[in-house]
Every structure is written in structure tokens, then in C-alpha cells.
Enzyme design. Structure first.
Site, PDB file in Angstrom:
ATOM      1  N   GLU A  21       0.819  -1.214   0.000  1.00  0.00           N
ATOM      2  CA  GLU A  21       0.000   0.000   0.000  1.00  0.00           C
ATOM      3  C   GLU A  21       0.853   1.265   0.000  1.00  0.00           C
ATOM      4  O   GLU A  21       0.399   2.332  -0.418  1.00  0.00           O
ATOM      5  CB  GLU A  21      -0.918   0.009   1.219  1.00  0.00           C
ATOM      6  CG  GLU A  21      -1.962  -1.098   1.234  1.00  0.00           C
ATOM      7  CD  GLU A  21      -2.833  -1.012   2.465  1.00  0.00           C
ATOM      8  OE1 GLU A  21      -4.005  -0.617   2.323  1.00  0.00           O
ATOM      9  OE2 GLU A  21      -2.336  -1.314   3.576  1.00  0.00           O
ATOM     10  N   PRO A 162       0.784  29.572  49.760  1.00  0.00           N
ATOM     11  CA  PRO A 162       0.517  28.182  49.366  1.00  0.00           C
ATOM     12  C   PRO A 162      -0.914  27.793  49.704  1.00  0.00           C
ATOM     13  O   PRO A 162      -1.519  28.306  50.647  1.00  0.00           O
ATOM     14  CB  PRO A 162       1.534  27.374  50.169  1.00  0.00           C
ATOM     15  CG  PRO A 162       1.906  28.255  51.315  1.00  0.00           C
ATOM     16  CD  PRO A 162       1.815  29.656  50.808  1.00  0.00           C
ATOM     17  N   ASN A 173       1.511  33.052  40.330  1.00  0.00           N
ATOM     18  CA  ASN A 173       0.387  32.541  39.540  1.00  0.00           C
ATOM     19  C   ASN A 173       0.008  33.509  38.434  1.00  0.00           C
ATOM     20  O   ASN A 173       0.232  34.715  38.520  1.00  0.00           O
ATOM     21  CB  ASN A 173      -0.840  32.324  40.429  1.00  0.00           C
ATOM     22  CG  ASN A 173      -0.669  31.190  41.409  1.00  0.00           C
ATOM     23  OD1 ASN A 173      -0.376  31.422  42.574  1.00  0.00           O
ATOM     24  ND2 ASN A 173      -0.860  29.975  40.947  1.00  0.00           N
ATOM     25  N   ARG A 200       8.531  19.251  36.251  1.00  0.00           N
ATOM     26  CA  ARG A 200       7.473  18.921  37.207  1.00  0.00           C
ATOM     27  C   ARG A 200       7.636  17.472  37.654  1.00  0.00           C
ATOM     28  O   ARG A 200       7.727  16.553  36.827  1.00  0.00           O
ATOM     29  CB  ARG A 200       6.101  19.115  36.560  1.00  0.00           C
ATOM     30  CG  ARG A 200       4.912  18.565  37.368  1.00  0.00           C
ATOM     31  CD  ARG A 200       4.587  19.433  38.568  1.00  0.00           C
ATOM     32  NE  ARG A 200       3.493  18.881  39.346  1.00  0.00           N
ATOM     33  CZ  ARG A 200       2.209  19.192  39.176  1.00  0.00           C
ATOM     34  NH1 ARG A 200       1.854  20.041  38.228  1.00  0.00           N
ATOM     35  NH2 ARG A 200       1.282  18.671  39.956  1.00  0.00           N
ATOM     36  N   ARG A 209       5.911  22.740  43.558  1.00  0.00           N
ATOM     37  CA  ARG A 209       6.160  22.242  42.203  1.00  0.00           C
ATOM     38  C   ARG A 209       6.750  23.353  41.347  1.00  0.00           C
ATOM     39  O   ARG A 209       6.488  24.544  41.583  1.00  0.00           O
ATOM     40  CB  ARG A 209       4.866  21.721  41.583  1.00  0.00           C
ATOM     41  CG  ARG A 209       3.831  22.779  41.297  1.00  0.00           C
ATOM     42  CD  ARG A 209       2.422  22.313  41.557  1.00  0.00           C
ATOM     43  NE  ARG A 209       2.121  22.272  42.989  1.00  0.00           N
ATOM     44  CZ  ARG A 209       0.878  22.284  43.473  1.00  0.00           C
ATOM     45  NH1 ARG A 209      -0.145  22.314  42.670  1.00  0.00           N
ATOM     46  NH2 ARG A 209       0.670  22.254  44.764  1.00  0.00           N
ATOM     47  N   ASP A 212       2.759  24.148  37.306  1.00  0.00           N
ATOM     48  CA  ASP A 212       1.421  23.539  37.387  1.00  0.00           C
ATOM     49  C   ASP A 212       0.515  24.275  36.400  1.00  0.00           C
ATOM     50  O   ASP A 212       0.433  25.510  36.434  1.00  0.00           O
ATOM     51  CB  ASP A 212       0.881  23.661  38.812  1.00  0.00           C
ATOM     52  CG  ASP A 212      -0.410  22.877  39.011  1.00  0.00           C
ATOM     53  OD1 ASP A 212      -0.627  21.909  38.263  1.00  0.00           O
ATOM     54  OD2 ASP A 212      -1.190  23.236  39.907  1.00  0.00           O
ATOM     55  N   ASP A 214      -3.446  24.099  34.934  1.00  0.00           N
ATOM     56  CA  ASP A 214      -4.772  23.500  35.048  1.00  0.00           C
ATOM     57  C   ASP A 214      -5.699  24.078  33.983  1.00  0.00           C
ATOM     58  O   ASP A 214      -5.690  25.289  33.720  1.00  0.00           O
ATOM     59  CB  ASP A 214      -5.388  23.785  36.420  1.00  0.00           C
ATOM     60  CG  ASP A 214      -4.733  22.984  37.528  1.00  0.00           C
ATOM     61  OD1 ASP A 214      -4.263  21.862  37.250  1.00  0.00           O
ATOM     62  OD2 ASP A 214      -4.678  23.490  38.672  1.00  0.00           O
ATOM     63  N   PRO A 231     -15.856  22.340  34.046  1.00  0.00           N
ATOM     64  CA  PRO A 231     -14.937  23.299  34.649  1.00  0.00           C
ATOM     65  C   PRO A 231     -14.204  22.699  35.859  1.00  0.00           C
ATOM     66  O   PRO A 231     -14.688  21.753  36.482  1.00  0.00           O
ATOM     67  CB  PRO A 231     -15.843  24.452  35.085  1.00  0.00           C
ATOM     68  CG  PRO A 231     -17.057  24.335  34.228  1.00  0.00           C
ATOM     69  CD  PRO A 231     -17.246  22.860  34.029  1.00  0.00           C
ATOM     70  N   HIS A 232     -13.044  23.280  36.181  1.00  0.00           N
ATOM     71  CA  HIS A 232     -12.263  22.814  37.314  1.00  0.00           C
ATOM     72  C   HIS A 232     -13.129  22.827  38.569  1.00  0.00           C
ATOM     73  O   HIS A 232     -13.838  23.798  38.851  1.00  0.00           O
ATOM     74  CB  HIS A 232     -11.045  23.722  37.493  1.00  0.00           C
ATOM     75  CG  HIS A 232     -10.044  23.203  38.475  1.00  0.00           C
ATOM     76  ND1 HIS A 232     -10.234  23.264  39.842  1.00  0.00           N
ATOM     77  CD2 HIS A 232      -8.840  22.608  38.281  1.00  0.00           C
ATOM     78  CE1 HIS A 232      -9.191  22.731  40.454  1.00  0.00           C
ATOM     79  NE2 HIS A 232      -8.329  22.326  39.522  1.00  0.00           N
TER      80      HIS A 232
END
Length: 264
Positions: A21, A162, A173, A200, A209, A212, A214, A231-232
Site C-alpha cells: 500500500e 501556598p 500565579n 514537574r 512544584r 502547574d 490547570d 470546569p475545574h
């Protein structure tokens, strides 16, 4: 949403698992549905305000004839991704038929269908180790260089305490708005790869970490399975998630609550 339909585009090409093929050409038949708003093109009778379907056909022929794939699944996704990368369409559905597939049983046709749509996705990113800003910058750049992902907005970077009672270091963040035509699970795989590249290590849950990422929202989708919840599930209780999201997407509507982010 308006739709351009292409039906029965035939290309002789070499795709298949067997060696024969990959050498001997056989017919492949393509159907394509392209989602876009072409009201402006209809109103002004202007080709520049829609998608030239001859160019789409040429692209499919080029992909099919200049490559050799083992699977028509791969061929279908390559066509879908290239169309999304090359034309201003909102979504695409590609069907690839292989009428001469090497199957012993009698059949009229055999094919696969893939559908991809551009979606607005909101992410939360954080780092609590080493060069925190460097890790966030790395993640944003890697997301933007990943096929199928475009970073549209990035919030300010904020320092936060934290969360969860395990991590000891403060976090840096931010939030990012991306546009992607990857599926939610495909996007999650890419995110995990980026986290791994960012050193990570998943040892202690809630621990410190390097990186991260999400998925907080994926358009208006609601997903709940063992590996992915959208949703989260805890975003409303995390100020370090909600405040950056409000900065870049205050009018985004949560599909669960029906409320805009600025109202939360």
C-alpha cells in the site's frame, strides 16, 4: 454557522499498513465540511470574505499525495489540522474513505471521520520552586509554539500563599486565555508534556512544584471523568485562580453557574 461542503474529492495516493500500500497508489475519497460565517461574502458577493474551496481541495490533494501514512486516521487529522492552520474557519469535519481497503469481507466502503473546532480555553498556571517567573514564561512560550494552540491573553503575575496545607513556598500565579482546536484530552496531554519539560515531579499531592497548569474552562463544555473535570471543580474557592481569570476574561460565563467571572 454557515457550512461549505466538499463531497467526493478523489486522490490516488499511497497510505496503508502493508508495504504494497505504501508503493502502489489506490483511491482515497474525501468529504469536508467547513464551518464559518460567510454572510459578508454573500452580502457583497466577495470571494475574499469567504474561503476559496478550490484552495481547500488543492491542500487536501497535496497532503494526501505528498505523504505516506500507515493509517487513514492520521491522514484525516493532518487534513483537518492543516485546513484550520491555513484558513479562517471555525470548525472542520473531514471524512476519508478507502474503498479498496484490504479487508477480506465484502463491504461497500470504509472510512474515518474527524471533527475539530476552535475553542476558547482558560488556563491557570503556577510555580512555587526555583525560578518561578522563568517557569511561567517557559510554559506560555511552549503553549504558544504547540501546534493547535494560540495564546491570546496572559494575566499579570501575582504572588500568593501556598494552598492545600502541604506546599511550603509562596506561589507565582497567572491565567492564560488560549484558542485551540485540540480536544480536551489532547490538550491535557500537551499540558502534561509541558509540565514534564518544566521539571514537574508528581510525588506529593498539593506539594511545591516547578510548574502547574490547570484547564479551568474549555468553551462551554462540561466534562467529568477519572482524568479530567471541566470546569475545574475547585476554581471558585481559589482566589489565585479566580482573580487572574477576572483580569483577562471578566465576561466569560461559567457553564455550570451561568454567571460571568466578574460576578463571582
Amino acid at each position: 454557522m454557515d457550512v461549505i461542503k466538499i463531497r467526493g474529492l478523489e486522490v490516488n495516493a499511497c497510505h496503508g499498513v502493508f508495504d504494497s500500500e505504501k508503493i502502489n497508489k489506490q483511491p482515497f475519497i474525501f468529504d469536508a465540511d467547513l464551518e464559518l460565517d460567510f454572510f459578508g461574502a454573500a452580502k457583497d458577493d466577495d470571494l475574499n470574505k469567504t474561503v476559496n474551496y478550490a484552495e481547500v481541495c488543492n491542500l487536501i490533494v497535496e497532503i494526501a499525495s505528498k505523504n505516506t501514512f500507515s493509517l487513514i486516521e492520521k491522514l484525516a487529522y493532518e487534513c483537518a489540522f492543516e485546513i484550520l492552520d491555513s484558513f479562517p474557519v471555525q470548525g472542520v469535519k473531514i471524512t476519508v474513505w478507502k474503498p479498496n481497503a484490504p479487508v477480506e469481507q465484502k463491504f461497500s466502503n470504509l472510512g474515518v471521520v474527524v471533527s475539530c473546532r476552535r475553542e476558547r480555553v482558560l488556563l491557570s498556571l503556577g510555580s512555587s520552586m526555583e525560578d518561578k517567573k522563568g517557569y511561567l514564561d517557559f510554559a506560555i512560550n511552549r503553549l504558544n509554539s504547540t501546534r493547535g494552540i494560540k495564546v491570546r491573553k496572559v494575566s499579570s503575575y501575582i504572588q500568593t500563599p501556598p494552598y492545600g496545607g502541604v506546599a511550603q513556598n509562596s506561589f507565582l500565579n497567572c491565567a492564560a486565555e488560549i484558542q485551540t482546536y485540540l480536544s480536551p484530552r489532547a490538550l491535557l496531554e500537551e499540558i502534561h508534556a509541558i509540565e514534564s519539560e518544566g521539571n514537574r515531579v508528581r510525588t506529593v499531592r498539593w506539594g511545591d512544584r516547578t510548574l502547574d497548569i490547570d484547564i479551568i474552562f474549555f468553551g462551554d463544555k462540561i466534562i467529568c471523568d477519572d482524568n479530567l473535570i471541566i470546569p475545574h471543580s475547585d476554581y471558585k474557592n481559589r482566589d489565585f485562580v479566580l482573580q487572574p481569570l477576572k483580569e483577562i476574561a471578566p465576561d466569560f460565563v461559567c457553564p455550570l453557574t451561568g454567571k460571568r467571572l466578574r460576578e463571582l
